[in-house]
Design a protein around this motif. Sequence first.
Motif, PDB file in Angstrom:
ATOM      1  N   ALA A 276       0.844  -1.197   0.000  1.00 48.73           N
ATOM      2  CA  ALA A 276       0.000   0.000   0.000  1.00 48.73           C
ATOM      3  C   ALA A 276       0.877   1.244   0.000  1.00 48.73           C
ATOM      4  N   VAL A 277       0.416   2.265  -0.728  1.00 47.90           N
ATOM      5  CA  VAL A 277       1.055   3.578  -0.636  1.00 47.90           C
ATOM      6  C   VAL A 277       0.035   4.557  -0.061  1.00 47.90           C
ATOM      7  N   LEU A 278       0.447   5.259   0.991  1.00 44.11           N
ATOM      8  CA  LEU A 278      -0.412   6.291   1.572  1.00 44.11           C
ATOM      9  C   LEU A 278      -0.079   7.627   0.921  1.00 44.11           C
ATOM     10  N   LEU A 279      -1.118   8.284   0.394  1.00 47.08           N
ATOM     11  CA  LEU A 279      -0.912   9.520  -0.362  1.00 47.08           C
ATOM     12  C   LEU A 279      -1.651  10.687   0.291  1.00 47.08           C
ATOM     13  N   ARG A 298       1.699   8.092 -11.869  1.00 48.87           N
ATOM     14  CA  ARG A 298       2.749   7.751 -12.825  1.00 48.87           C
ATOM     15  C   ARG A 298       3.898   7.051 -12.096  1.00 48.87           C
ATOM     16  N   ALA A 299       4.257   7.539 -10.925  1.00 50.81           N
ATOM     17  CA  ALA A 299       5.375   6.951 -10.174  1.00 50.81           C
ATOM     18  C   ALA A 299       5.003   5.555  -9.654  1.00 50.81           C
ATOM     19  N   ILE A 300       3.769   5.395  -9.212  1.00 50.23           N
ATOM     20  CA  ILE A 300       3.354   4.101  -8.629  1.00 50.23           C
ATOM     21  C   ILE A 300       3.134   3.066  -9.736  1.00 50.23           C
ATOM     22  N   ALA A 301       2.597   3.504 -10.847  1.00 47.34           N
ATOM     23  CA  ALA A 301       2.388   2.645 -12.021  1.00 47.34           C
ATOM     24  C   ALA A 301       1.682   1.336 -11.677  1.00 47.34           C
ATOM     25  N   GLY A 302       0.665   1.446 -10.842  1.00 49.63           N
ATOM     26  CA  GLY A 302      -0.169   0.271 -10.577  1.00 49.63           C
ATOM     27  C   GLY A 302       0.485  -0.792  -9.715  1.00 49.63           C
ATOM     28  N   ARG A 303       1.622  -0.490  -9.095  1.00 50.05           N
ATOM     29  CA  ARG A 303       2.321  -1.519  -8.332  1.00 50.05           C
ATOM     30  C   ARG A 303       1.955  -1.525  -6.844  1.00 50.05           C
ATOM     31  N   ALA A 304       0.956  -0.761  -6.461  1.00 51.63           N
ATOM     32  CA  ALA A 304       0.543  -0.746  -5.047  1.00 51.63           C
ATOM     33  C   ALA A 304      -0.901  -0.288  -4.958  1.00 51.63           C
ATOM     34  N   HIS A 305      -1.506  -0.591  -3.825  1.00 51.65           N
ATOM     35  CA  HIS A 305      -2.855  -0.094  -3.547  1.00 51.65           C
ATOM     36  C   HIS A 305      -2.733   1.343  -3.048  1.00 51.65           C
ATOM     37  N   GLU A 306      -3.466   2.253  -3.681  1.00 50.63           N
ATOM     38  CA  GLU A 306      -3.353   3.669  -3.331  1.00 50.63           C
ATOM     39  C   GLU A 306      -4.423   4.050  -2.312  1.00 50.63           C
ATOM     40  N   LEU A 307      -3.967   4.570  -1.168  1.00 49.65           N
ATOM     41  CA  LEU A 307      -4.872   4.982  -0.094  1.00 49.65           C
ATOM     42  C   LEU A 307      -4.582   6.444   0.242  1.00 49.65           C
ATOM     43  N   ILE A 308      -5.601   7.279   0.167  1.00 47.11           N
ATOM     44  CA  ILE A 308      -5.400   8.698   0.409  1.00 47.11           C
ATOM     45  C   ILE A 308      -5.746   9.000   1.870  1.00 47.11           C
ATOM     46  N   VAL A 309      -4.795   9.618   2.574  1.00 47.36           N
ATOM     47  CA  VAL A 309      -5.006   9.992   3.982  1.00 47.36           C
ATOM     48  C   VAL A 309      -5.488  11.431   4.008  1.00 47.36           C
ATOM     49  N   THR A 310      -6.673  11.644   4.592  1.00 48.34           N
ATOM     50  CA  THR A 310      -7.275  12.977   4.485  1.00 48.34           C
ATOM     51  C   THR A 310      -8.206  13.271   5.665  1.00 48.34           C
ATOM     52  N   SER A 311      -8.347  14.531   5.951  1.00 48.44           N
ATOM     53  CA  SER A 311      -9.308  14.959   6.960  1.00 48.44           C
ATOM     54  C   SER A 311     -10.472  15.635   6.235  1.00 48.44           C
ATOM     55  N   LEU A 401       9.698   7.238  -4.581  1.00 49.34           N
ATOM     56  CA  LEU A 401       8.486   6.412  -4.583  1.00 49.34           C
ATOM     57  C   LEU A 401       8.590   5.335  -5.662  1.00 49.34           C
ATOM     58  N   ASP A 402       8.996   5.763  -6.856  1.00 51.33           N
ATOM     59  CA  ASP A 402       9.165   4.837  -7.975  1.00 51.33           C
ATOM     60  C   ASP A 402      10.151   3.726  -7.612  1.00 51.33           C
ATOM     61  N   SER A 403      11.317   4.095  -7.089  1.00 50.28           N
ATOM     62  CA  SER A 403      12.317   3.050  -6.837  1.00 50.28           C
ATOM     63  C   SER A 403      11.945   2.175  -5.645  1.00 50.28           C
ATOM     64  N   SER A 404      11.166   2.721  -4.698  1.00 49.46           N
ATOM     65  CA  SER A 404      10.763   1.869  -3.568  1.00 49.46           C
ATOM     66  C   SER A 404       9.835   0.748  -4.036  1.00 49.46           C
ATOM     67  N   LEU A 405       9.203   0.951  -5.184  1.00 51.43           N
ATOM     68  CA  LEU A 405       8.284  -0.078  -5.690  1.00 51.43           C
ATOM     69  C   LEU A 405       8.938  -0.982  -6.737  1.00 51.43           C
ATOM     70  N   ALA A 406      10.221  -0.793  -6.972  1.00 53.23           N
ATOM     71  CA  ALA A 406      10.915  -1.622  -7.966  1.00 53.23           C
ATOM     72  C   ALA A 406      10.761  -3.095  -7.605  1.00 53.23           C
ATOM     73  N   GLY A 407      10.400  -3.880  -8.597  1.00 54.73           N
ATOM     74  CA  GLY A 407      10.256  -5.316  -8.362  1.00 54.73           C
ATOM     75  C   GLY A 407       8.870  -5.743  -7.904  1.00 54.73           C
ATOM     76  N   GLU A 408       8.028  -4.788  -7.511  1.00 59.03           N
ATOM     77  CA  GLU A 408       6.656  -5.148  -7.117  1.00 59.03           C
ATOM     78  C   GLU A 408       5.811  -5.364  -8.374  1.00 59.03           C
ATOM     79  N   ARG A 409       4.864  -6.294  -8.271  1.00 55.92           N
ATOM     80  CA  ARG A 409       4.037  -6.623  -9.442  1.00 55.92           C
ATOM     81  C   ARG A 409       2.911  -5.610  -9.617  1.00 55.92           C
ATOM     82  N   ARG A 410       2.536  -5.416 -10.858  1.00 58.35           N
ATOM     83  CA  ARG A 410       1.371  -4.562 -11.136  1.00 58.35           C
ATOM     84  C   ARG A 410       0.101  -5.260 -10.657  1.00 58.35           C
ATOM     85  N   ILE A 411      -0.801  -4.506 -10.064  1.00 56.80           N
ATOM     86  CA  ILE A 411      -2.084  -5.116  -9.681  1.00 56.80           C
ATOM     87  C   ILE A 411      -3.155  -4.674 -10.667  1.00 56.80           C
ATOM     88  N   LYS A 412      -4.200  -5.498 -10.731  1.00 57.93           N
ATOM     89  CA  LYS A 412      -5.284  -5.195 -11.656  1.00 57.93           C
ATOM     90  C   LYS A 412      -6.059  -3.978 -11.147  1.00 57.93           C
TER      91      LYS A 412
END
Length: 543
Positions: A276-279, A298-311, A401-412
């Motif tokens: 997961a990436v918290l945005l 663009r940086a995540i390129a589908g390699r993580a679940h995107e969760l937005i932290v917000t008030s 962010l991009d390099s931290s996800l290197a090697g992770e698989r793309r999710i649908k």
Amino acid sequence: MTRFNIRKRDGLARTGIFQTDTLTVKSPVALTTESLFPGPDTPVGSNLPLCASSALVNQFRPENNVQPVTIHPQLDNPAQSGDCVMVANWHTAFSNPKNYVDWLIGLKEKTPVDTAWFAPGSALPSNVHVLCYSGFDLFDFRAVDLKTAQRLFCTPEGEFPAEALGSGICTCTGCQMKNLYLHNRQALLHEIALVTRFIEEYQVRDLVESRCRLNAVHVAIMRLLDNQYRFMERHIPIARSCVMRANSGESLQRAEVRRFADRVINQYCPPKTDVAVLLPCSAKKPYSLSQSHRKFQRAIAGRAHELIVTSPLGLVPRELECIYPAGHYDVPVTGYWDAEECAVISSILTRYFKRHAYRRIIAHLEGGALKVAQMAAEQCGFTLEYSCQDHPTSDSALNALDSSLAGERRIKDDRLHGMISYQFNIDLDTKGTTLRGHYPELFYSKNNAQIFSIDTGTGLLRPTFDGWQLIPEGYRVYIDDFIPEGDVLAPGIVKADPGIRDGDEVLVIGPRAHATGRAALPMDDIQRLRRGVAVRVRKIKRL
Ligand SMILES: [Zn+2]
């Protein structure tokens, strides 16, 4: 014979048409009592104090069969649909906000919904927003006339000595004529017109949050009502298409905000990934349309679940970003989160991550949102990774962010799966569904038949008849042996899932026809209602 037709509802507040034999008025409204109810006044038992005991109330039981029908906290419901119900001495409830809320909820729960609520001697320009927000419809001029007698000048912001009449605060005809009586009455009518406008726009809460600041009692009433989450949640529509202004600390306690977080934690099914990436959020909604989120994606390129932290919402999974209120809220952005915000939001993250485990959680955050993520990590005992040394949209942060996800698989990318779990509480296998249209105007099909479209106003899914086959239970409204012509009215309903809220998508089922549509009221009101539209029908299928 009286009638009351509710037109628009916004929480407990509503607009409507009230009719007697001699008069038809749009509500909310202030009238002279004589024009509302001509005839001899003050029937027996119609003027008991709100705090009167059950014994006293029963000793002086109000007369039946007279309008208005007196209702009282200690009295069993005497009213029927269409009646005008009167709560005498309601102005005294303002002296104790706790009693105000307890009495209001007790009375609302036992009285038929389609009754016009009359609060005699109570309405002032400074409190009528609270009275309407509480579900009162009819008012008189006694309270403002009393202020005139006391030589007080009424405004929505409070009462001033009568000299204010010529000071330019108001330029109504009353003020021009230096006529305090006329000004005070016009000020009340003016404020009621304004409140009506906000109810029609489904934004009465925003008005109340702004108006209440000058009166501690009004703030207390709003907060105490928010504490009654179960009661308030039932009355709040599931979605609106307007902006939700989250400009005050109380936004955290709004029923729709709590309901969103509850559904994200308890109903929503995340995609099958363990990264997961918290945005951070963006001012533009939905977030995907903002410059910053285009860069993140663009940086995540589908390699993580995107969760937005917000008030004030807490956590918005990417798939839910268009759904009300996630696609609709507006907050003052300062980067600073206060202690209460941090506590509430970190507890939402904690509850979410206790339920949904991830192998890696990357915080691409700064400021208050980062602090909240750290608090949640500590609570849940997971280790947060950081991809952000400076501003989240800086090149260095995006590269990290991009390099931290290197090697992770793309999710649908499976928005439908997330949205359907949030909206209908089911974990649907979306294999074989196809998508067409341009974001956010999307259509989903299966086996060449359309199953869902998206309401671009509210962000909710609209199932077709084929779509409903995928939703095995709930959200059903059963009707009598007839073919609906247009909308389904309340008396035509035999039974309905009591969990259905105003604005929910529903499937109408009858022996002669099925229909798709949207609920126009909370279905647990159905038993206490004789008139009005219950389902706004989209499509009818004769059997
Ligand atoms: Zn004036």
